[in-house]
Design an enzyme around this catalytic site. Structure first.
Site, PDB file in Angstrom:
ATOM      1  CG  ASN A 883     -28.154  43.367  66.679  1.00  0.00           C
ATOM      2  OD1 ASN A 883     -27.210  42.663  67.016  1.00  0.00           O
ATOM      3  ND2 ASN A 883     -29.198  43.579  67.474  1.00  0.00           N
ATOM      4  CG  HIS A 885     -33.738  41.332  69.047  1.00  0.00           C
ATOM      5  ND1 HIS A 885     -33.103  41.835  70.164  1.00  0.00           N
ATOM      6  CD2 HIS A 885     -35.029  41.097  69.416  1.00  0.00           C
ATOM      7  CE1 HIS A 885     -33.972  41.911  71.154  1.00  0.00           C
ATOM      8  NE2 HIS A 885     -35.145  41.471  70.730  1.00  0.00           N
ATOM      9  CB  SER A 912     -35.782  39.875  63.951  1.00  0.00           C
ATOM     10  OG  SER A 912     -37.081  39.415  64.239  1.00  0.00           O
ATOM     11  CG  ASP A 921     -33.459  45.507  69.803  1.00  0.00           C
ATOM     12  OD1 ASP A 921     -32.338  45.497  69.275  1.00  0.00           O
ATOM     13  OD2 ASP A 921     -33.682  45.047  70.943  1.00  0.00           O
TER      14      ASP A 921
END
Length: 1006
Positions: A883, A885, A912, A921
């Protein structure tokens, strides 16, 4: 019976005489005259050669008999005529060897059919021999040399290729000139059955492998050779004729040949040799052979130097000692023999002293290759303190050679030239572009020093891109359309007229240390980059952006002629798959398997030769090495640029693969004598991968001083130093590109494993290197499948899809799935031809993902928290979930991270990329980019700036992760689990630091 007195060849009979001895024996008396050359008889006796060849033949025949190979060998005879069954029993001086007689039925020229007739007639031999010569010359090859006739018959082979099993061919034996035969032609001509011909081939292969082993035991490499056989009356094969350097091509560890080639090299270029070639051409035009063609030459051949003869015979004596495992010729010197075959050459170094200019990894590779030459006794290295660790390593590897350093800080150009002349330097080799652009070649040549490297005027091909464009256009070399300007006003006019719906390439006209090129996707970016170089006083080139795969081509040139090396590919950007700022080069590989057949000849005829002709026409002939950077696509190729020297790091993969001695090529270039050399520099048959280890901050502000561990692991061609210095007895980082590691193997996978395993043993803190060096575009496993999950517009998905188009990007999107049936990302996927679907159930989506068997699942604005069960299913299948972020985690987790940073009054924030775990996260961070928001006037401006960073960072991190997985896989397959684990789990600090992007980062470049 009659005894046949011969010179070591069944074919070349000198006289018959009556003999009362009983039994069909043939005595070979080894004369001091070579009887056959490819281009004519050896015109001069070589005193001492005959006895050496007699010993070699006897020793090899005796070894064959012990190995179960039937031969016609019956022992040796001394100068008093005494016969001994074994050479170890010989009393006195060897005069010849004794063998069983073999009947020779020569062919007859058929005037009607215009060919040689081999009709066997029993009345042709009244001797009733035990065996009859098979009229075939059976050639075996362990490796291919440049100029081999096999390269013409089998264009898929290349010079330097090594065969796992001996490659065997048949030629005629008894005709005035040998000719190639197919297996069927050989069978018919020889009168053998198919089974007998197969047996002949098998026996030749066995002897070839035995000879290879025996010569390897005495430190020699057997490249190729030829054998002759006879068939007994009971249809058994026996090995006949003599075996030795007359029929074999041998090479020392440093590439010095022990064969007739040493004399061929002497005669090349003489008027006698040219006349021999002319007569041969006349015979070819007449369409038939002339057994007495030598009489038509008429010219007297030049005499061989006494020194050459003595040293050649010395090398044969060393070989005799090794095969006999005892001293037969007292006082023989292996050192003299090693130097024997190079010092006679007109291109040889009179004093054996070479000057090398430069201090980088390229120069370390050049030094290592130059010191392998038997001609070189001393290397003078003109460089800075970064050369000291390399010199120490070379001294350990070449203890018999002298290596001295001249401190670059202490000499001007003219002072160095004077000192080189006073020191009797025979050849100067210039590495870096700066010295060439400043005219160091001119200064050295003015002092009478031969230089490998172009003059200042010729080197303009590199230090002026506008001049290179002018030459290419005049020579009709394919290249990109371009515009040049040297003022801000002209630049604005040109850039305003260009259509920036596609990228443009902006280049500084002069030297820029590898940082003068940028691919610009916006007019603003192009203006910024052009303005920077205009302020430095440089003109600027803008040219069209070309797509394809890049390749690097190098040719050794002498002003008129050129010889190409195998192509290479370098990796310019700091990060994988073309991401990050341009560097001097982060790695290289050679050769290239993704180029069309015959492409090398095309590059020679359409690039190098026209450019050499154009440069000569302008009065600035080009000698030295010329580099052409090519962009190759299915539509054709274009030259991107020229360099006037070996590339760095391409030199580090090309030079180790050069087969044999490099120095004669460099010397021939400096003296304008490449015309007698092949048009291809021979290379070994393996492949090479070179990975650069860079210091943190490179290519911007480099962090220096870190201690380097395990540097001795780079000795003996395992790697080369660049930015390394010795401080208080320890090796420390002193430059951006610190060192590089070399891996070689039969395949690129094997070579990559060896390179990356060396990076596991030679390390320093925060070391950065690319993980994709050596990956091949045509490798079917390169493009690993990815599945994207998106809930919204999918801008990061589009950025990743665009990245996947790059030939070296190690991934491809096979599907996009969404939890929303109306997500705009679904429409974008359809437009890009990517499978797409929406699912209301997470379980159904998981099944669809698993059906695609992806390497990773990529979240691109997926607005739903993935369940524990979903993540566990992905882990069980070995699928990573990634992912991106919009914050510098662990700060500002959750939604609206840019807004959180903006409201908190932060002057900077970042992006990130992390692995997804059950906690929000909180997975391991794989890469971060930091950027300033202090000057932003609104949250929208912050988000726009962050989105641009996301589009660059996400594909870049994915490319690194996929490349890492491929390298880990290769290491595991090669039985290197520890290296695989190190690649899988690098220290978090080093990995994060390596991926941090400078605040002035401008985006993707190539």
């Amino acid at each position: 019976m009659r005894r046949l007195i011969a010179t070591g060849s069944v074919k070349d009979i000198y006289r018959w005489q009556n003999d009362s001895s009983v039994g069909p024996l043939l005595e070979f008396q080894f004369s001091d005259r070579y009887s056959v050359f490819d281009w004519g008889a050896m015109p001069q006796a070589i005193s001492g050669k005959g006895e050496c060849l007699g010993w070699i033949a006897a020793l090899l025949f005796e070894r064959c008999e012990r190995a179960g190979i039937s031969t016609h060998y019956q022992g040796v005879v001394n100068s008093e005529g005494q016969h001994f069954q074994h050479s170890g029993l010989l009393k006195g001086q060897l005069a010849g060897i004794v063998v069983q007689e073999v009947a020779i039925v020569p062919p007859v020229w058929d005037e009607v059919r215009g060919e040689w007739s081999y009709e066997q007639n029993s009345s042709e031999s009244a001797l009733q021999p035990r065996a009859k010569l098979i009229p075939l010359e059976v050639v075996f090859r362990h490796a291919l040399t440049s100029g081999s006739s096999l390269l013409e018959r089998r264009p898929e082979f290349r010079a330097g290729q090594v065969f796992d099993e001996p490659y065997i061919e048949f030629f005629t034996k008894l005709e005035p000139r040998d000719r190639f035969l197919t297996d069927e032609q050989a069978r018919v001509l020889s009168g053998l059955s198919s089974e007998e011909l197969a047996a002949l081939r098998a026996q030749t292969a066995r002897v070839a492998k035995l000879l290879q082993t025996w010569f390897a035991e005495v430190g020699l490499r057997l490249i190729d050779g030829k054998l002759e056989w006879a068939m007994t009356q009971d249809r058994r094969l026996i090995l006949v004729d003599a075996i030795g350097p007359d029929e074999l091509r041998l090479e020392t560890a440093s590439g010095v040949e022990i064969s007739k080639e040493v004399f061929r090299r002497f005669f090349r270029g003489t008027s006698w040799f040219e006349r021999v070639r002319e007569v041969k051409r006349e015979i070819d035009l007449q369409g038939r052979d002339d057994p007495h063609w030598q009489k038509r030459v008429t010219l007297r051949p030049p005499l061989l130097p006494r020194q050459l003869i003595d040293r050649f015979v010395e090398s044969l004596r060393v070989l005799v000692h090794g095969l006999a495992e005892r001293e037969i010729f007292p006082g023989t010197s292996p050192r003299i023999a090693e130097q024997a075959l190079s010092q006679h050459d007109p291109l040889a170094l009179q004093h054996g002293r070479v000057l090398l200019i430069g201090s980088g990894g390229r120069e370390h590779a050049l030094a290592w290759k130059i010191l392998q030459s038997a001609q070189v006794s001393e290397l003078v290295w003109f460089g800075n303190e970064a050369t000291i660790p390399a010199i120490e390593a070379l001294e350990r590897e070449f203890p018999q050679k002298v290596i001295v350093r001249w401190n670059a800080a202490e000499f001007t150009r003219e002072a160095l030239a004077s000192k080189a002349r006073e020191a009797d330097v025979n050849l100067a080799v210039i590495g870096p572009d700066q010295f060439l652009a400043e005219g160091w070649t001119n200064a050295l040549e003015a002092q009478g020093v031969s230089v490998f490297g172009p003059t200042q005027e010729a080197a303009r091909l590199e230090w002026s891109k506008s001049f290179a464009k002018e030459v290419m256009q005049a020579a009709q070399v394919p290249t990109a359309q371009a515009w040049q300007f040297s003022s801000f006003e002209d630049g604005d006019f040109i850039l305003s007229s260009l259509d920036f719906s596609r990228p443009w390439v902006v280049k500084a006209d002069g030297l820029a240390l590898g940082k003068g090129v940028q691919i610009c996707r916006t007019r603003h970016e192009a203006r910024e980059f052009a303005s920077f170089w205009l302020k430095q006083g440089q003109a600027v080139i803008v040219e069209e952006f070309l797509e394809g795969v890049e390749s690097s081509w190098f040719a050794i040139c002498d002003g008129k002629h050129c010889a190409l090396l195998d192509p290479a590919r370098d990796y310019k950007t700091l990060h994988e798959a073309g991401y990050g700022p341009n560097t001097g080069g982060m790695g290289a590989m050679s050769p290239l398997a993704d180029l069309p057949r015959g492409f090398s000849d095309q590059v020679r005829s359409q690039v190098f030769e026209p450019v050499l002709q154009e440069m000569a026409k302008r009065g600035t002939p080009y000698s030295g090495v010329l580099y052409a950077g090519l962009m190759v696509s299915p539509q054709g190729f274009w030259v991107l640029e020229f360099n006037a020297r070996f590339g760095d790091p391409e030199a580090q993969v090309l030079l180790p693969r050069v087969s044999g001695d490099l120095v004669p090529w460099l010397r021939a270039s400096s003296l304008g004598r490449l015309g007698a050399f092949p048009t291809q520099v021979p290379s070994t048959d393996d492949v090479a991968v070179y990975v650069v280890a860079a210091a943190p901050g490179y290519p911007s502000a480099v962090e220096k001083g870190a201690e380097i561990a395990g540097l001795k692991g780079l000795e003996r061609g395992a790697g080369f130093c660049a930015g390394v210095q010795v401080h208080q007895g320890k090796a420390v980082v002193s430059g951006g590109r610190v060192f590089g590691v070399l891996g070689r193997g039969r395949t690129f996978s094997e070579a990559r494993v060896r390179a990356y395993s060396r990076l596991d043993t030679v390390r320093f803190e925060k070391m950065h290197y690319r993980m994709d060096i050596g990956l091949e575009p045509q490798d079917s496993t390169l493009k690993q499948p990815l599945v994207v999950l998106a809930s919204g517009r999918g801008s990061n998905f589009v950025a990743l899809a665009q990245a996947c188009v790059h030939p070296l990007f190690p991934g491809k999107i096979v599907a996009l799935f969404s939890n929303r049936s109306q997500a705009p990302a679904l429409i974008r996927a359809q437009e890009l031809g990517i499978r797409s679907a929406s699912f209301s159930s997470e379980a159904e989506m998981a099944e669809a993902i698993l059906a695609q068997a992806p390497r990773a699942v990529i979240l691109a604005g997926y607005m739903k928290v993935l369940s524990r069960e979903f993540l566990q299913r992905m882990r069980d299948a070995g699928i990573s979930v990634l992912n991106i972020h919009p914050s510098l985690l662990p700060e500002f987790k959750g939604l609206q991270a840019y807004e959180q940073a903006w409201k908190a009054g932060r002057s900077e924030t970042g992006v990130s990329v992390h692995e997804v775990i059950e906690a929000l996260d909180a997975g391991p961070v794989l890469g971060q980019s930091r950027f300033s928001i202090a000057d932003c006037q609104s949250l929208e401006e912050v988000e726009a700036r962050g989105l641009a960073i996301e589009h660059e960072l996400y594909p870049r991190v994915i490319a690194r992760q996929l490349s890492r997985a491929l390298t880990q896989r290769d290491c595991e397959r090669a039985g290197e689990p520890e290296v695989a684990q190190q690649i899988k789990s690098p220290s978090a600090d080093a990995f994060q630091e390596a991926l941090t992007v400078p605040s002035d980062f401008k985006g993707k470049s190539s």
